[in-house]
Design a protein around this motif. Structure first.
Motif, PDB file in Angstrom:
ATOM      1  N   PRO A   1       0.835  -1.213   0.000  1.00 52.02           N
ATOM      2  CA  PRO A   1       0.000   0.000   0.000  1.00 52.02           C
ATOM      3  C   PRO A   1       0.864   1.255   0.000  1.00 52.02           C
ATOM      4  O   PRO A   1       1.917   1.293   0.635  1.00 52.02           O
ATOM      5  CB  PRO A   1      -0.809  -0.128   1.294  1.00 52.02           C
ATOM      6  CG  PRO A   1       0.010  -1.009   2.178  1.00 52.02           C
ATOM      7  CD  PRO A   1       0.718  -1.961   1.273  1.00 52.02           C
TER       8      PRO A   1
ATOM      9  N   ARG B   1      -0.753   4.331   0.527  1.00 48.33           N
ATOM     10  CA  ARG B   1      -1.445   5.254   1.430  1.00 48.33           C
ATOM     11  C   ARG B   1      -2.284   4.455   2.415  1.00 48.33           C
ATOM     12  O   ARG B   1      -3.070   3.591   2.005  1.00 48.33           O
ATOM     13  CB  ARG B   1      -2.341   6.218   0.649  1.00 48.33           C
ATOM     14  CG  ARG B   1      -1.584   7.259  -0.167  1.00 48.33           C
ATOM     15  CD  ARG B   1      -2.561   8.187  -0.842  1.00 48.33           C
ATOM     16  NE  ARG B   1      -3.471   7.437  -1.705  1.00 48.33           N
ATOM     17  CZ  ARG B   1      -4.626   7.925  -2.165  1.00 48.33           C
ATOM     18  NH1 ARG B   1      -5.036   9.118  -1.794  1.00 48.33           N
ATOM     19  NH2 ARG B   1      -5.382   7.199  -2.982  1.00 48.33           N
ATOM     20  N   ILE B   2      -2.114   4.729   3.674  1.00 48.16           N
ATOM     21  CA  ILE B   2      -2.940   4.116   4.715  1.00 48.16           C
ATOM     22  C   ILE B   2      -3.547   5.249   5.530  1.00 48.16           C
ATOM     23  O   ILE B   2      -2.827   6.027   6.176  1.00 48.16           O
ATOM     24  CB  ILE B   2      -2.132   3.154   5.597  1.00 48.16           C
ATOM     25  CG1 ILE B   2      -1.673   1.966   4.745  1.00 48.16           C
ATOM     26  CG2 ILE B   2      -2.963   2.684   6.793  1.00 48.16           C
ATOM     27  CD1 ILE B   2      -0.874   0.922   5.497  1.00 48.16           C
TER      28      ILE B   2
ATOM     29  N   VAL C   1      -1.514  -0.081  14.808  1.00 48.86           N
ATOM     30  CA  VAL C   1      -1.537   0.076  13.350  1.00 48.86           C
ATOM     31  C   VAL C   1      -0.393   0.983  12.896  1.00 48.86           C
ATOM     32  O   VAL C   1       0.321   0.668  11.936  1.00 48.86           O
ATOM     33  CB  VAL C   1      -2.891   0.646  12.888  1.00 48.86           C
ATOM     34  CG1 VAL C   1      -2.860   0.957  11.397  1.00 48.86           C
ATOM     35  CG2 VAL C   1      -4.022  -0.335  13.196  1.00 48.86           C
TER      36      VAL C   1
ATOM     37  N   VAL D   1       2.674  -0.150  10.418  1.00 43.09           N
ATOM     38  CA  VAL D   1       2.846   0.505   9.114  1.00 43.09           C
ATOM     39  C   VAL D   1       4.233   1.129   9.006  1.00 43.09           C
ATOM     40  O   VAL D   1       4.904   1.022   7.968  1.00 43.09           O
ATOM     41  CB  VAL D   1       1.746   1.570   8.898  1.00 43.09           C
ATOM     42  CG1 VAL D   1       2.041   2.401   7.650  1.00 43.09           C
ATOM     43  CG2 VAL D   1       0.380   0.903   8.780  1.00 43.09           C
TER      44      VAL D   1
ATOM     45  N   LEU E   1       1.427   6.962   5.961  1.00 41.33           N
ATOM     46  CA  LEU E   1       0.362   7.186   6.937  1.00 41.33           C
ATOM     47  C   LEU E   1      -0.238   8.578   6.817  1.00 41.33           C
ATOM     48  O   LEU E   1       0.458   9.567   6.601  1.00 41.33           O
ATOM     49  CB  LEU E   1       0.894   7.017   8.365  1.00 41.33           C
ATOM     50  CG  LEU E   1       0.875   5.609   8.958  1.00 41.33           C
ATOM     51  CD1 LEU E   1       1.642   5.594  10.268  1.00 41.33           C
ATOM     52  CD2 LEU E   1      -0.556   5.120   9.180  1.00 41.33           C
TER      53      LEU E   1
ATOM     54  N   LEU F   1      -9.203   6.227  -2.011  1.00 38.79           N
ATOM     55  CA  LEU F   1      -8.202   5.169  -1.835  1.00 38.79           C
ATOM     56  C   LEU F   1      -7.454   4.830  -3.109  1.00 38.79           C
ATOM     57  O   LEU F   1      -6.322   4.333  -3.047  1.00 38.79           O
ATOM     58  CB  LEU F   1      -8.884   3.905  -1.299  1.00 38.79           C
ATOM     59  CG  LEU F   1      -9.603   4.066   0.044  1.00 38.79           C
ATOM     60  CD1 LEU F   1     -10.258   2.759   0.440  1.00 38.79           C
ATOM     61  CD2 LEU F   1      -8.640   4.533   1.124  1.00 38.79           C
TER      62      LEU F   1
ATOM     63  N   GLY G   1      -4.603   2.345  -1.833  1.00 39.61           N
ATOM     64  CA  GLY G   1      -4.873   2.918  -0.517  1.00 39.61           C
ATOM     65  C   GLY G   1      -5.688   1.989   0.363  1.00 39.61           C
ATOM     66  O   GLY G   1      -6.472   1.163  -0.105  1.00 39.61           O
ATOM     67  N   ILE G   2      -5.508   2.140   1.677  1.00 38.55           N
ATOM     68  CA  ILE G   2      -6.245   1.370   2.683  1.00 38.55           C
ATOM     69  C   ILE G   2      -6.821   2.348   3.707  1.00 38.55           C
ATOM     70  O   ILE G   2      -6.116   3.237   4.191  1.00 38.55           O
ATOM     71  CB  ILE G   2      -5.330   0.367   3.421  1.00 38.55           C
ATOM     72  CG1 ILE G   2      -4.746  -0.659   2.458  1.00 38.55           C
ATOM     73  CG2 ILE G   2      -6.078  -0.309   4.573  1.00 38.55           C
ATOM     74  CD1 ILE G   2      -5.711  -1.703   1.986  1.00 38.55           C
TER      75      ILE G   2
ATOM     76  N   VAL H   1      -8.439   2.719   7.463  1.00 38.64           N
ATOM     77  CA  VAL H   1      -8.419   2.006   8.744  1.00 38.64           C
ATOM     78  C   VAL H   1      -9.476   2.603   9.662  1.00 38.64           C
ATOM     79  O   VAL H   1      -9.514   3.820   9.863  1.00 38.64           O
ATOM     80  CB  VAL H   1      -7.035   2.104   9.418  1.00 38.64           C
ATOM     81  CG1 VAL H   1      -7.010   1.289  10.711  1.00 38.64           C
ATOM     82  CG2 VAL H   1      -5.937   1.649   8.472  1.00 38.64           C
TER      83      VAL H   1
ATOM     84  N   PHE I   1      -9.831  -2.967   7.866  1.00 39.43           N
ATOM     85  CA  PHE I   1      -9.121  -2.397   6.726  1.00 39.43           C
ATOM     86  C   PHE I   1     -10.042  -2.455   5.509  1.00 39.43           C
ATOM     87  O   PHE I   1     -10.638  -3.492   5.222  1.00 39.43           O
ATOM     88  CB  PHE I   1      -7.832  -3.171   6.453  1.00 39.43           C
ATOM     89  CG  PHE I   1      -6.861  -3.136   7.597  1.00 39.43           C
ATOM     90  CD1 PHE I   1      -5.932  -2.117   7.703  1.00 39.43           C
ATOM     91  CD2 PHE I   1      -6.893  -4.110   8.584  1.00 39.43           C
ATOM     92  CE1 PHE I   1      -5.036  -2.068   8.760  1.00 39.43           C
ATOM     93  CE2 PHE I   1      -6.009  -4.074   9.647  1.00 39.43           C
ATOM     94  CZ  PHE I   1      -5.070  -3.052   9.733  1.00 39.43           C
TER      95      PHE I   1
ATOM     96  N   THR J   1      -2.514  -7.497   1.447  1.00 45.10           N
ATOM     97  CA  THR J   1      -2.008  -6.558   2.454  1.00 45.10           C
ATOM     98  C   THR J   1      -2.233  -7.087   3.867  1.00 45.10           C
ATOM     99  O   THR J   1      -1.328  -7.034   4.722  1.00 45.10           O
ATOM    100  CB  THR J   1      -2.696  -5.185   2.302  1.00 45.10           C
ATOM    101  OG1 THR J   1      -2.413  -4.668   0.999  1.00 45.10           O
ATOM    102  CG2 THR J   1      -2.197  -4.215   3.355  1.00 45.10           C
TER     103      THR J   1
END
Length: 560
Positions: free
Chosen positions: A229, A231-232, A253, A257, A266, A366, A370-371, A373, A429, A442
């Motif tokens: 990923p 982008r989270i 998290v 990450v 992040l 996303l 992207g993810i 959370v 997620f 992921t």
């Protein structure tokens, strides 16, 4: 051997037989956990001859929620009256056959909520499956039996149905993985539908690799290189809905990450505000709904759309049967059947538009890498038979957390992290619609590190609490020493007692309290403390503190 002896032998054997039978019965009930409606075995096809590869799900067992058709069995829908008024299925649902053809063995049908409509997992007709991680708490619904079968180690994975959280919520409550795939990514025929616009067949598993294997077969996903990923995004406003400390979850998290992908991926966002700005059709709710219990629904919430859409589509599917068969059903189902023609027309227009806009909004946020959370549920599972999960506030909070995926149709996995006061805690997620393989890859890649970081946090928290208690005990002891020097004997006793409560393994605290007791003339209490000191630290025996009780004191004690 005499007749009386024979009688005693027979009586003994009879009692032994009863005890063995009772133990077997208890073991059977415990192993089953009340998860199943029916047990059977559907075997996979034979393995292909070499050099062809074995079936991808070979050796795995799975269970099926009781709204998927199995040939020769009545699909019970969690309600005896439904089962009584319907015939057995003439063919097995393609969702089930796909998994069997993939090499897995189906071992039975599992309990669901009444007509798959609730989120508690309680079923008054077939019994509530026992949550293996919290036996005094609800397992979560609607796919409670499937979640319990996996959490209890009865099967490797299980099928459930997720409409408004029916897989994600029991996954969180039972401390296992719960996967809701992208809407319409799996065949949905041969299934009793609750709300066709929201329903998605989902999977439970304990092991992320098992989940990934089963999902690849179910969704017919292509295998490809794993993409990390880029982008989270942590949904700060959704974590504020939690009843337990959300800081620990976000810490786990964040640390995971940072270790695996770096800090640069992040970011944080107010996702609720984002959807209000992107899903313009939500504003129509304020104009289009003006009567009945719908007038109080928030015009800025995806929950409103989700509830209205489920109510409308469920009524279209089952209202005629309910009126004609007059079944015994739960009150929440009856309450959902009051939709006027005007509301129906509005729902078709507004809710379907909101679904389309929400999917565009998630995909825009996303993209392909992207993810998002967010929490799966707001806290530990409610107690069995409690009214908490039925309250409007609790329902609204729970549905707020599940509405994004249900309305947008994007994919989501709930992942267990740790326990809070002995109850499961999880995090979710989300990836864009169609990003199932990326999300599964992921989660499998980060799962072990998430567990490791959660374990480190728990241990550090315990150590911090222990250190804090030790420091507080030392402070209480020092205050006790001051009181002793000022000849405030009773105050000194109280302060030493406080130190002992905080750290009962420190011999000095008992030694000092014994000295204060002697000053008060409380010889029995002093003697008891002296005995404790001897047990804790034999080296102290023989110091001036341990004076002869009968002579009261021969030397002044040393206060440490």
């Amino acid at each position: 051997m005499s007749a009386s002896s024979n009688l005693w032998v027979l009586l003994g054997l009879g009692i032994a037989g009863i005890l063995i039978a009772t133990r077997r019965l208890k073991r059977t009930v415990k192993e089953d956990l009340g998860a199943f409606v029916e047990r059977f075995e559907l075997l996979p096809p034979p393995q292909p001859a070499p050099p062809k590869a074995r079936h991808p799900l070979s050796g795995l067992t799975f269970a099926v929620a009781d709204l998927f058709d199995i040939q020769g069995y009545v699909t019970g829908f969690g309600n005896p009256d439904w089962a009584r008024t319907h015939e057995h299925a003439i063919q097995t649902s393609p969702v089930v056959t796909t998994l069997i053809d993939g090499g897995a063995t189906c071992v039975g049908k599992t309990v669901i909520d009444d007509m798959a409509f609730s989120l508690s997992g309680e079923n008054k007709y077939y019994g509530t499956p026992t949550n293996p991680k919290a036996s005094d708490r609800v397992p979560g619904g609607c796919s409670s039996g499937s979640a319990v079968a996996v959490a209890g180690g009865i099967v490797d994975f299980a099928l459930g149905m997720d409409t408004t959280g029916g897989v994600r919520i029991p996954g969180a409550f039972c401390g296992i993985l719960g996967f809701r795939p992208s809407y319409d990514s799996a065949l949905n025929n041969g299934v009793l539908q609750v709300s066709p616009s929201l329903d998605a067949p989902g999977l439970f598993a304990k092991d992320p690799s098992v989940l990934r294997r089963a999902a690849h077969v179910l969704l017919k996903l292509p295998y490809a290189d794993i993409r990390p990923p880029r982008r989270i995004i942590i949904a700060d406003d959704y974590f504020q809905l939690m009843k337990v400390s959300s800081r620990k979850i976000t810490q786990v998290v964040t640390k995971t990450v940072e270790v695996l992908f770096g800090k640069q991926v992040l970011s944080h966002a107010n996702v609720g505000e984002y959807f209000v700005s992107k899903v313009s059709s939500l504003k129509k709710l304020q104009v289009g709904i003006v009567n009945g219990d719908l007038k109080n629904l928030s015009s800025t919430s995806l929950v409103s759309v989700m509830r209205l859409l489920r109510k409308y589509e469920f009524g279209c599917n089952y209202e005629n049967w309910i009126h004609s068969a007059k079944p015994t059903i739960t009150s929440c189902i009856l309450d959902s059947l009051s939709t006027s023609d005007g509301e129906k027309s509005f729902l078709i227009d507004c809710c379907q538009t909101a679904r389309y806009e929400a999917q565009l909004a998630v995909n825009s946020l996303l993209k392909d890498d992207g993810i998002l959370v967010l929490p799966t549920v707001s806290g530990p599972p409610p107690k069995l038979n409690s009214k908490e999960i039925l309250s409007e506030d609790y329902q609204t909070c729970l549905l707020n957390l599940s509405a994004i995926s249900s309305i947008s149709g994007c994919c989501q996995i709930t992942v267990p992290l740790e326990f809070h006061e002995k109850y499961p805690v999880s995090v979710s997620f989300i990836a864009r619609h169609g990003g199932d393989r990326f999300l599964l890859d992921t989660v499998e890649a980060i799962y072990s590190n998430l567990q490791e970081q959660a374990d480190i946090l728990v241990k550090s928290s315990v150590q911090s609490i222990s250190t804090s208690k030790e420091e507080s005990a030392e402070i209480a002891k020092e205050k006790g020493n001051i009181a002793y020097k000022e000849k405030q004997w009773q105050k000194a006793v109280n302060l030493y007692t406080e130190a002992i409560k905080l750290n009962g393994q420190n011999a000095t605290y008992y030694s000092n309290r014994a000295a204060a007791y002697l000053e008060l003339g409380s010889y029995l209490q002093a003697e008891a403390d002296c005995s404790t000191v001897i047990n804790l630290d034999a080296k102290i025996f023989g110091t001036p503190l341990f004076c002869n009780q009968r002579t009261r004191r021969r030397a002044a004690p040393s206060i440490d």
